[in-house]
Motif scaffolding. Structure first.
Motif, PDB file in Angstrom:
ATOM      1  N   ARG A 268       9.102 -14.588  49.412  1.00  0.00           N
ATOM      2  CA  ARG A 268       9.272 -13.324  48.703  1.00  0.00           C
ATOM      3  C   ARG A 268       9.994 -13.618  47.406  1.00  0.00           C
ATOM      4  NH1 ARG A 268       5.869 -12.096  51.729  1.00  0.00           N
ATOM      5  NH2 ARG A 268       5.857 -10.406  53.227  1.00  0.00           N
ATOM      6  N   PHE A 269       9.752 -12.763  46.417  1.00  0.00           N
ATOM      7  CA  PHE A 269      10.273 -12.969  45.074  1.00  0.00           C
ATOM      8  C   PHE A 269      10.880 -11.688  44.538  1.00  0.00           C
ATOM      9  CE2 PHE A 269       6.718 -15.724  45.903  1.00  0.00           C
ATOM     10  CZ  PHE A 269       7.148 -16.959  45.459  1.00  0.00           C
ATOM     11  N   ASP A 270      12.060 -11.804  43.957  1.00  0.00           N
ATOM     12  CA  ASP A 270      12.701 -10.690  43.259  1.00  0.00           C
ATOM     13  C   ASP A 270      12.158 -10.720  41.832  1.00  0.00           C
ATOM     14  OD1 ASP A 270      14.429  -9.206  41.571  1.00  0.00           O
ATOM     15  OD2 ASP A 270      16.037  -9.400  43.044  1.00  0.00           O
ATOM     16  N   LEU A 271      11.441  -9.676  41.448  1.00  0.00           N
ATOM     17  CA  LEU A 271      10.756  -9.668  40.166  1.00  0.00           C
ATOM     18  C   LEU A 271      11.724  -9.824  38.990  1.00  0.00           C
ATOM     19  CD1 LEU A 271       8.048  -9.548  38.764  1.00  0.00           C
ATOM     20  CD2 LEU A 271       8.201  -7.057  38.804  1.00  0.00           C
ATOM     21  N   GLU A 272      12.895  -9.244  39.085  1.00  0.00           N
ATOM     22  CA  GLU A 272      13.869  -9.371  37.994  1.00  0.00           C
ATOM     23  C   GLU A 272      14.335 -10.816  37.829  1.00  0.00           C
ATOM     24  OE1 GLU A 272      14.496  -7.042  35.727  1.00  0.00           O
ATOM     25  OE2 GLU A 272      12.981  -5.902  36.835  1.00  0.00           O
ATOM     26  N   LYS A 273      14.588 -11.502  38.945  1.00  0.00           N
ATOM     27  CA  LYS A 273      14.994 -12.913  38.878  1.00  0.00           C
ATOM     28  C   LYS A 273      13.861 -13.781  38.348  1.00  0.00           C
ATOM     29  CE  LYS A 273      18.417 -12.783  42.572  1.00  0.00           C
ATOM     30  NZ  LYS A 273      18.782 -13.287  43.905  1.00  0.00           N
ATOM     31  N   VAL A 274      12.631 -13.467  38.764  1.00  0.00           N
ATOM     32  CA  VAL A 274      11.472 -14.223  38.282  1.00  0.00           C
ATOM     33  C   VAL A 274      11.296 -14.014  36.784  1.00  0.00           C
ATOM     34  CG1 VAL A 274       8.958 -14.415  38.421  1.00  0.00           C
ATOM     35  CG2 VAL A 274      10.308 -14.233  40.520  1.00  0.00           C
ATOM     36  N   ARG A 275      11.437 -12.779  36.324  1.00  0.00           N
ATOM     37  CA  ARG A 275      11.309 -12.502  34.876  1.00  0.00           C
ATOM     38  C   ARG A 275      12.368 -13.266  34.081  1.00  0.00           C
ATOM     39  NH1 ARG A 275      10.353  -6.015  35.227  1.00  0.00           N
ATOM     40  NH2 ARG A 275       8.100  -6.082  35.503  1.00  0.00           N
ATOM     41  N   ALA A 276      13.592 -13.306  34.588  1.00  0.00           N
ATOM     42  CA  ALA A 276      14.661 -14.040  33.901  1.00  0.00           C
ATOM     43  C   ALA A 276      14.340 -15.531  33.869  1.00  0.00           C
ATOM     44  CB  ALA A 276      16.002 -13.793  34.597  1.00  0.00           C
ATOM     45  N   TRP A 277      13.839 -16.069  34.974  1.00  0.00           N
ATOM     46  CA  TRP A 277      13.480 -17.486  35.032  1.00  0.00           C
ATOM     47  C   TRP A 277      12.336 -17.789  34.067  1.00  0.00           C
ATOM     48  CZ3 TRP A 277       9.314 -20.588  36.393  1.00  0.00           C
ATOM     49  CH2 TRP A 277       9.602 -21.919  36.626  1.00  0.00           C
TER      50      TRP A 277
ATOM     51  N   GLY B  21      11.609 -24.767  40.173  1.00  0.00           N
ATOM     52  CA  GLY B  21      12.828 -23.976  40.300  1.00  0.00           C
ATOM     53  C   GLY B  21      12.668 -22.472  40.290  1.00  0.00           C
ATOM     54  N   LEU B  22      11.447 -21.952  40.329  1.00  0.00           N
ATOM     55  CA  LEU B  22      11.242 -20.504  40.389  1.00  0.00           C
ATOM     56  C   LEU B  22      12.014 -19.947  41.578  1.00  0.00           C
ATOM     57  CD1 LEU B  22       9.532 -18.088  39.179  1.00  0.00           C
ATOM     58  CD2 LEU B  22       7.988 -18.507  41.087  1.00  0.00           C
ATOM     59  N   PRO B  23      12.861 -18.937  41.369  1.00  0.00           N
ATOM     60  CA  PRO B  23      13.699 -18.443  42.472  1.00  0.00           C
ATOM     61  C   PRO B  23      12.896 -17.706  43.543  1.00  0.00           C
ATOM     62  CG  PRO B  23      14.033 -17.109  40.500  1.00  0.00           C
ATOM     63  CD  PRO B  23      13.127 -18.247  40.114  1.00  0.00           C
ATOM     64  N   THR B  24      13.155 -18.056  44.788  1.00  0.00           N
ATOM     65  CA  THR B  24      12.572 -17.358  45.930  1.00  0.00           C
ATOM     66  C   THR B  24      13.710 -16.729  46.726  1.00  0.00           C
ATOM     67  OG1 THR B  24      12.659 -19.317  47.333  1.00  0.00           O
ATOM     68  CG2 THR B  24      10.638 -18.976  46.075  1.00  0.00           C
ATOM     69  N   GLU B  25      13.366 -15.756  47.527  1.00  0.00           N
ATOM     70  CA  GLU B  25      14.363 -15.047  48.327  1.00  0.00           C
ATOM     71  C   GLU B  25      14.185 -15.382  49.798  1.00  0.00           C
ATOM     72  OE1 GLU B  25      16.820 -13.087  47.030  1.00  0.00           O
ATOM     73  OE2 GLU B  25      16.047 -13.776  45.114  1.00  0.00           O
ATOM     74  N   PRO B  26      15.279 -15.484  50.551  1.00  0.00           N
ATOM     75  CA  PRO B  26      15.159 -15.711  51.997  1.00  0.00           C
ATOM     76  C   PRO B  26      14.367 -14.566  52.630  1.00  0.00           C
ATOM     77  CG  PRO B  26      17.454 -15.847  51.278  1.00  0.00           C
ATOM     78  CD  PRO B  26      16.659 -15.356  50.115  1.00  0.00           C
ATOM     79  N   PHE B  27      13.489 -14.928  53.544  1.00  0.00           N
ATOM     80  CA  PHE B  27      12.647 -13.926  54.186  1.00  0.00           C
ATOM     81  C   PHE B  27      12.409 -14.357  55.621  1.00  0.00           C
ATOM     82  CE2 PHE B  27       8.408 -12.094  55.125  1.00  0.00           C
ATOM     83  CZ  PHE B  27       8.733 -10.757  54.974  1.00  0.00           C
ATOM     84  N   GLY B  28      12.612 -13.465  56.567  1.00  0.00           N
ATOM     85  CA  GLY B  28      12.494 -13.797  57.978  1.00  0.00           C
ATOM     86  C   GLY B  28      11.074 -14.055  58.449  1.00  0.00           C
TER      87      GLY B  28
END
Length: 75
Positions: free
Chosen positions: A54-63, A42-49
């Motif tokens: 790609r990963f948002d570091l703040e969301k990853v830290r929260a997870w 469930g580690l959050p990933t971001e849509p990327f073309g």
């Protein structure tokens, strides 16, 4: 072929909003296999073309704050 330690990628100055998979592996000092297991959990990933993730570091830290103990226990 270079080892994992030899192919480290320096994090960008000021941290870009989204990190590549290789940059996140370097940040947490983990293998690509470990990061893929985290994504499955469930580690959050971001849509990327483009290719890759790609990963948002703040969301990853929260997870990681929520799931870090579970991940450590599973290791």
């Amino acid at each position: 072929m270079p080892t994992k330690a030899e192919r480290r990628v320096a994090l960008p100055a000021g941290l870009l909003p989204l990190l590549s998979q290789k940059e996140l592996e370097t940040y947490y000092q983990v293998s690509d296999f470990t990061l893929l297991r985290w994504i499955e959990k469930g580690l959050p990933t971001e849509p990327f073309g483009g290719r890759g993730r790609r990963f948002d570091l703040e969301k990853v830290r929260a997870w990681m704050a929520e799931h870090g103990e579970q991940l450590a226990a599973a290791s």
